[in-house]
Design an enzyme around this catalytic site. Structure first.
Site, PDB file in Angstrom:
ATOM      1  CB  THR A  21      -0.899   0.057   1.244  1.00 15.08           C
ATOM      2  OG1 THR A  21      -0.057   0.141   2.396  1.00 15.08           O
ATOM      3  CG2 THR A  21      -1.783  -1.153   1.351  1.00 15.08           C
ATOM      4  CD  GLU A  64      -5.262  -2.410   1.861  1.00 13.72           C
ATOM      5  OE1 GLU A  64      -5.500  -1.729   0.838  1.00 13.72           O
ATOM      6  OE2 GLU A  64      -4.714  -1.940   2.869  1.00 13.72           O
ATOM      7  CE  LYS A 107     -12.877  11.290  13.958  1.00 11.74           C
ATOM      8  NZ  LYS A 107     -11.578  11.460  13.263  1.00 11.74           N
ATOM      9  CD1 TRP A 154     -17.530  12.739  13.037  1.00 11.17           C
ATOM     10  CD2 TRP A 154     -17.913  11.069  11.602  1.00 11.17           C
ATOM     11  NE1 TRP A 154     -17.072  11.589  13.609  1.00 11.17           N
ATOM     12  CE2 TRP A 154     -17.294  10.547  12.753  1.00 11.17           C
ATOM     13  CE3 TRP A 154     -18.243  10.205  10.566  1.00 11.17           C
ATOM     14  CZ2 TRP A 154     -17.006   9.190  12.894  1.00 11.17           C
ATOM     15  CZ3 TRP A 154     -17.965   8.861  10.701  1.00 11.17           C
ATOM     16  CH2 TRP A 154     -17.343   8.359  11.859  1.00 11.17           C
TER      17      TRP A 154
HETATM   18  P1  ADP Z   1      -3.324   4.301   0.015  1.00 13.33           P
HETATM   19  O1  ADP Z   1      -4.277   3.812   1.060  1.00 13.33           O
HETATM   20  O2  ADP Z   1      -1.930   4.213   0.471  1.00 13.33           O
HETATM   21  O3  ADP Z   1      -3.700   5.624  -0.601  1.00 13.33           O
HETATM   22  P2  ADP Z   1      -4.546   2.801  -2.059  1.00 13.33           P
HETATM   23  O4  ADP Z   1      -4.133   3.132  -3.411  1.00 13.33           O
HETATM   24  O5  ADP Z   1      -4.804   1.412  -1.729  1.00 13.33           O
HETATM   25  O6  ADP Z   1      -3.401   3.286  -1.163  1.00 13.33           O
HETATM   26  O7  ADP Z   1      -5.762   3.740  -1.705  1.00 13.33           O
HETATM   27  C1  ADP Z   1      -7.032   3.285  -1.364  1.00 13.33           C
HETATM   28  C2  ADP Z   1      -7.857   4.412  -0.858  1.00 13.33           C
HETATM   29  O8  ADP Z   1      -8.047   5.424  -1.845  1.00 13.33           O
HETATM   30  C3  ADP Z   1      -9.256   4.023  -0.476  1.00 13.33           C
HETATM   31  O9  ADP Z   1      -9.295   3.422   0.791  1.00 13.33           O
HETATM   32  C4  ADP Z   1      -9.983   5.357  -0.531  1.00 13.33           C
HETATM   33  O10 ADP Z   1      -9.777   6.101   0.659  1.00 13.33           O
HETATM   34  C5  ADP Z   1      -9.300   6.065  -1.650  1.00 13.33           C
HETATM   35  N1  ADP Z   1     -10.120   5.969  -2.867  1.00 13.33           N
HETATM   36  C6  ADP Z   1      -9.959   5.134  -3.900  1.00 13.33           C
HETATM   37  N2  ADP Z   1     -10.891   5.356  -4.855  1.00 13.33           N
HETATM   38  C7  ADP Z   1     -11.677   6.347  -4.403  1.00 13.33           C
HETATM   39  C8  ADP Z   1     -12.838   7.034  -4.916  1.00 13.33           C
HETATM   40  N3  ADP Z   1     -13.352   6.758  -6.102  1.00 13.33           N
HETATM   41  N4  ADP Z   1     -13.386   7.992  -4.142  1.00 13.33           N
HETATM   42  C9  ADP Z   1     -12.874   8.299  -2.936  1.00 13.33           C
HETATM   43  N5  ADP Z   1     -11.793   7.704  -2.416  1.00 13.33           N
HETATM   44  C10 ADP Z   1     -11.192   6.740  -3.125  1.00 13.33           C
END
Ligand code: ADP
Length: 551
Positions: free
Chosen positions: A187, A331, A444, A449
């Site tokens: 990640t 994930e 918060k 929120w």
């Molecule tokens: P990191 O967590 O390190 O950024 P990832 O590439 O796995 O790595 O990112 C996943 C996260 O990106 C998701 O948990 C979410 O918070 C965000 N995300 C992905 N796609 C979207 C989307 N279409 N809208 C909002 N958030 C998104």
């Protein structure tokens, strides 16, 4: 009673065999900047993947579950590695070339990578890391780039083309257990230390089928997909595997990811589809506005990785490019939801409202919402909680290297095995997810929120705002309050009071949610995969580095 069906393992070698024969004439087109693009057919990719597997096994001693890393742009050689390494039974580890050097070294050591396949242009990045890499035994270099950075590397350095030359162009791929590791990806650490996710042959196979469904990207061999999302970022959202199932041509930008070359390759190669994070599209939009090109071939655009601002979606609609919003994470392989509106909404006012959601869950992904006290929340489109998911291409644990304490940290996996996404949102009765924030970014304020994303989207719909990020900052009275950091377009005269009035206008944002702290920044800091890096903004605020105005 057992079924009477054949038990054929779902293997990446089968995807390769299919793609390189049935779709043998489909192409991987790699952009080379000035010169002619490099064109390689799926049949050639299949033959070269076999040659690479022979070289890795016979010359470099790769066997069992040895990890072979790639430090590479999106290009044909990277696709060859994608298929050769897992198909021979080893594990492909894609390295994120935008990570800080120490993190990259940490990840290579954690995964115990033995071989690194690296693009010549990235040697200046790899070379200084070498003294810190404990497990690397061989380096294989592809493509152009000065090799001298590797002088005195201390490990054997091989030229990719020399290594595979003369090797047999078929390989007797082993019949693996479909649950064995195929590929791993860490990640990007937007919210903490990198964690290794290990995909299986089975998970990648099933995920690829989902990517290909009309409900998801729905591409065919009549399409060419511009794969901007990096191959080191969750397997380029599964596109290299999915395209080999259906014969979709891939247009690979290599290192030419700036708006101008992207616009040029679209005009020249006429892709029908493209996939990238919103920041890439923001840049492309500005480029196309300043210097219009014929981009009429590009009718479908998949945007994900962070929330797609509705204003961006409308701007692309106006250019004839239909944006399809999707949500996922490392994930989740990553396909979690895709925002295809339901049939009854098409052509109505509701259609856009569906398109700006994160989308609905495919059959392979189960979802539930959990409230702050661990209670299950209803799918009523209003109750906001943390999203948890389960499915055949969802991680159930992290890779347990020598210095990881736990495979399944409690903040990431529920006791009954669901993945806790860290994303907060609602689900409508018909299964559409709307994310309001990341658990760590939500503001918060006085027991309520405030969604930072909602404020950002509202701000970015202002014609004079180029980009905006909102972060929580400590507040004596309310606990936390939003800080609006704004990038204005060139020549803008907008002041904070007018931006605030814009947010309040027509009840866009509830009065109590309006930020009172404002600052102008030059650009929003980005993470290694182009997402807003709010950690940096919070740090800058705490250090007093931002010039904040209070309204
Ligand atoms: P990191 O967590 O390190 O950024 P990832 O590439 O796995 O790595 O990112 C996943 C996260 O990106 C998701 O948990 C979410 O918070 C965000 N995300 C992905 N796609 C979207 C989307 N279409 N809208 C909002 N958030 C998104």
């Amino acid at each position: 009673m057992l079924s009477t069906m054949q038990d054929v393992p779902l293997l990446i070698s089968r995807i390769l065999a299919h793609g390189s024969t049935i779709h043998g004439t489909s192409q991987v087109i790699t952009w080379t900047g000035e010169g002619e693009p490099q064109r390689r057919s799926f049949a050639e990719i299949g033959a070269r993947a076999a040659q690479l597997a022979h070289a890795l096994r016979e010359d470099l001693g790769v066997r069992d579950d040895h990890r072979v890393a790639t430090l590479a742009w999106n290009n044909a050689e990277h696709v060859e590695a994608y298929f050769a390494i897992p198909s021979m039974g080893a594990v492909l580890h894609t390295l994120n070339l935008r990570l800080p050097a120490e993190q990259l070294a940490w990840i290579v050591n954690h995964a115990a990578d033995r071989v690194v396949i690296v693009n010549g242009s990235l040697l200046p990045l790899l070379a200084p890391l070498l003294p810190h890499l404990k497990s690397v035994e061989h380096i294989v270099v592809t493509g152009p780039g000065d090799r001298s950075a590797l002088d005195g590397a201390g490990v054997p350095v091989h030229e990719y083309e020399e290594l595979i030359a003369g090797k047999p162009d078929t390989y007797d791929w082993p019949e693996l257990d479909e649950r064995t590791a195929a590929a791993m990806c860490y990640t990007s650490g937007t919210t903490g230390d990198p964690k290794g996710v290990v995909y299986s042959h089975r998970s990648i196979y099933l995920h690829s089928m989902q990517v290909n469904m009309a409900e998801s990207m729905g591409l065919t061999d009549q399409d060419t997909s511009l794969v901007v999302v990096p191959q080191f970022h969750v397997n380029a959202w599964g596109l290299p595997h999915a395209t080999f199932m259906t014969g979709v041509n891939m247009l690979m930008p290599d290192r030419f990811l700036q708006p101008a070359p992207l616009a040029e390759m679209i005009a020249a190669e006429r892709p029908t589809h493209a996939a990238a994070v919103p920041t890439i599209w923001q840049g492309l939009l500005a480029e196309l506005t300043a210097r219009p090109r014929d981009v009429s071939s590009l009718t479908q655009v998949t945007i994900g990785g962070s929330a797609c601002p509705p204003s961006l979606m409308r701007a692309f609609d106006a250019l004839g490019m239909r944006v399809c919003h999707a949500w996922g994470m490392t994930e989740t392989s990553p396909l979690g939801t895709v925002a295809r509106p339901p049939a009854h909404a098409i052509g109505t006012d509701e259609e856009f409202a569906y398109r700006v959601t994160q989308g609905r869950f495919p059959a392979g992904v189960e979802a539930r919402l959990t409230g702050p006290g661990g209670e299950r929340l209803p799918w009523d489109g209003e109750s906001a909680g943390e999203l948890e998911v389960r499915g055949a291409w969802i991680a159930g644990a992290y890779y347990n290297g020598p210095d990881t304490e736990s495979l399944r940290p409690a903040d990431k996996f529920s006791e009954d095995g669901w993945l806790k996404t860290g994303d907060v949102g609602t689900i409508s009765p018909d299964g559409y997810l709307t994310l309001t924030d990341r658990a760590k970014d939500v503001i918060k304020s006085g027991g309520e929120w405030i969604s930072s994303v909602e404020l950002e989207n509202a701000l970015m719909s202002h014609p004079e705002v180029a980009e905006a990020a909102v972060v929580a900052v400590p507040d004596d009275k309310w606990g936390e309050r939003p800080l609006a950091t704004v990038v204005l377009r060139e020549g803008s005269t907008a002041d904070f009071a007018s931006l605030r009035a814009f947010l309040a206008d027509e009840g866009k944002i509830a009065k109590w949610q309006l930020p009172e702290r404002w600052t102008i920044i030059e650009s929003v800091p980005k993470t290694s995969v182009g997402k807003f890096d709010k950690k940096v903004l919070r740090r800058q605020y705490a250090a007093g580095d931002l010039d904040v105005t209070r309204l």
